[in-house]
Each structure stands twice: as structure tokens, then as C-alpha cells.
Design a protein around this motif. Structure first.
Motif, mmCIF file in Angstrom:
data_model
loop_
_atom_site.group_PDB
_atom_site.id
_atom_site.type_symbol
_atom_site.label_atom_id
_atom_site.label_comp_id
_atom_site.label_asym_id
_atom_site.label_seq_id
_atom_site.Cartn_x
_atom_site.Cartn_y
_atom_site.Cartn_z
ATOM 1 N N SER A 1 29.748 8.671 -37.754
ATOM 2 C CA SER A 1 28.344 8.286 -37.574
ATOM 3 C C SER A 1 27.560 8.484 -38.863
ATOM 4 O O SER A 1 26.702 7.672 -39.196
ATOM 5 N N SER A 2 27.854 9.535 -39.619
ATOM 6 C CA SER A 2 27.150 9.724 -40.887
ATOM 7 C C SER A 2 27.550 8.636 -41.865
ATOM 8 O O SER A 2 26.708 8.131 -42.621
ATOM 9 N N SER A 3 28.791 8.232 -41.841
ATOM 10 C CA SER A 3 29.239 7.141 -42.704
ATOM 11 C C SER A 3 28.551 5.837 -42.320
ATOM 12 O O SER A 3 28.115 5.072 -43.191
ATOM 13 N N ALA A 4 28.452 5.586 -41.029
ATOM 14 C CA ALA A 4 27.781 4.370 -40.556
ATOM 15 C C ALA A 4 26.305 4.385 -40.952
ATOM 16 O O ALA A 4 25.754 3.356 -41.360
ATOM 17 N N LEU A 5 25.664 5.537 -40.851
ATOM 18 C CA LEU A 5 24.256 5.642 -41.248
ATOM 19 C C LEU A 5 24.082 5.391 -42.741
ATOM 20 O O LEU A 5 23.132 4.730 -43.170
ATOM 21 N N ARG A 6 25.005 5.906 -43.538
ATOM 22 C CA ARG A 6 24.928 5.681 -44.981
ATOM 23 C C ARG A 6 25.098 4.193 -45.308
ATOM 24 O O ARG A 6 24.386 3.651 -46.161
ATOM 25 N N THR A 7 26.023 3.537 -44.642
ATOM 26 C CA THR A 7 26.232 2.106 -44.844
ATOM 27 C C THR A 7 24.994 1.328 -44.431
ATOM 28 O O THR A 7 24.543 0.432 -45.154
ATOM 29 N N ALA A 8 24.432 1.673 -43.275
ATOM 30 C CA ALA A 8 23.225 0.992 -42.806
ATOM 31 C C ALA A 8 22.074 1.216 -43.783
ATOM 32 O O ALA A 8 21.322 0.282 -44.089
ATOM 33 N N ALA A 9 21.937 2.422 -44.305
ATOM 34 C CA ALA A 9 20.867 2.718 -45.259
ATOM 35 C C ALA A 9 21.037 1.880 -46.521
ATOM 36 O O ALA A 9 20.055 1.343 -47.060
ATOM 37 N N GLU A 10 22.247 1.761 -46.994
ATOM 38 C CA GLU A 10 22.497 0.956 -48.188
ATOM 39 C C GLU A 10 22.171 -0.518 -47.932
ATOM 40 O O GLU A 10 21.548 -1.176 -48.772
ATOM 41 N N LYS A 11 22.564 -1.034 -46.784
ATOM 42 C CA LYS A 11 22.260 -2.432 -46.440
ATOM 43 C C LYS A 11 20.752 -2.644 -46.314
ATOM 44 O O LYS A 11 20.231 -3.671 -46.754
ATOM 45 N N LEU A 12 20.042 -1.696 -45.732
ATOM 46 C CA LEU A 12 18.588 -1.804 -45.629
ATOM 47 C C LEU A 12 17.942 -1.783 -47.015
ATOM 48 O O LEU A 12 16.991 -2.530 -47.282
#
Length: 70
Positions: free
Chosen positions: A42-53
């Protein structure tokens, strides 16, 4: 008949004990293996989402600058 009832009672007691032991093992497995994996993912997914945003925000800023420059 009483002997039969006692045997059934013992078997049920053994089954309950087995279920309790297996439940404890399952809870231990979930806590030690599954929960950390989910947290890590989940932390990895959040980091990916943050980068995409961030990339999307940069894109919007670029579009805004292009419109203002025209």
C-alpha cells in the motif's frame, strides 16, 4: 450408550482444540506475513499514485503556461 456419548464428547473436544490451534496459527500467519506485505504494497501504491499526480499537476501547469504564452 454412555460410553458412546463420552467418546463423542471427547472427539468434539479434540476437534474444538484442533480448530483453536489452527485459528491461532492462522492469526499468527496473517499478522506476521500478510499484514506487513499489505502495508508494504500500500505504501508503494501510494508513492506511485503521488508520482503520477505530480506528473499530472506538472502537465496542467505546462498547459496553463502554453495558453498564457499564446
Amino acid at each position: 450408550m454412555e460410553d458412546f456419548g463420552a467418546k463423542v464428547g471427547r472427539k468434539i473436544g479434540e476437534a474444538v482444540s484442533q480448530v483453536e490451534r489452527e485459528s491461532d496459527r492462522l492469526v499468527t500467519y496473517i499478522n506476521s506475513e500478510v499484514v506487513p506485505a499489505v502495508r508494504g504494497e500500500s505504501s508503494s501504491a501510494l508513492r506511485t499514485a503521488a508520482e503520477k499526480l505530480k506528473q499530472f499537476a506538472d502537465y496542467l501547469d505546462d498547459q496553463k503556461r502554453k495558453k498564457q504564452g499564446s
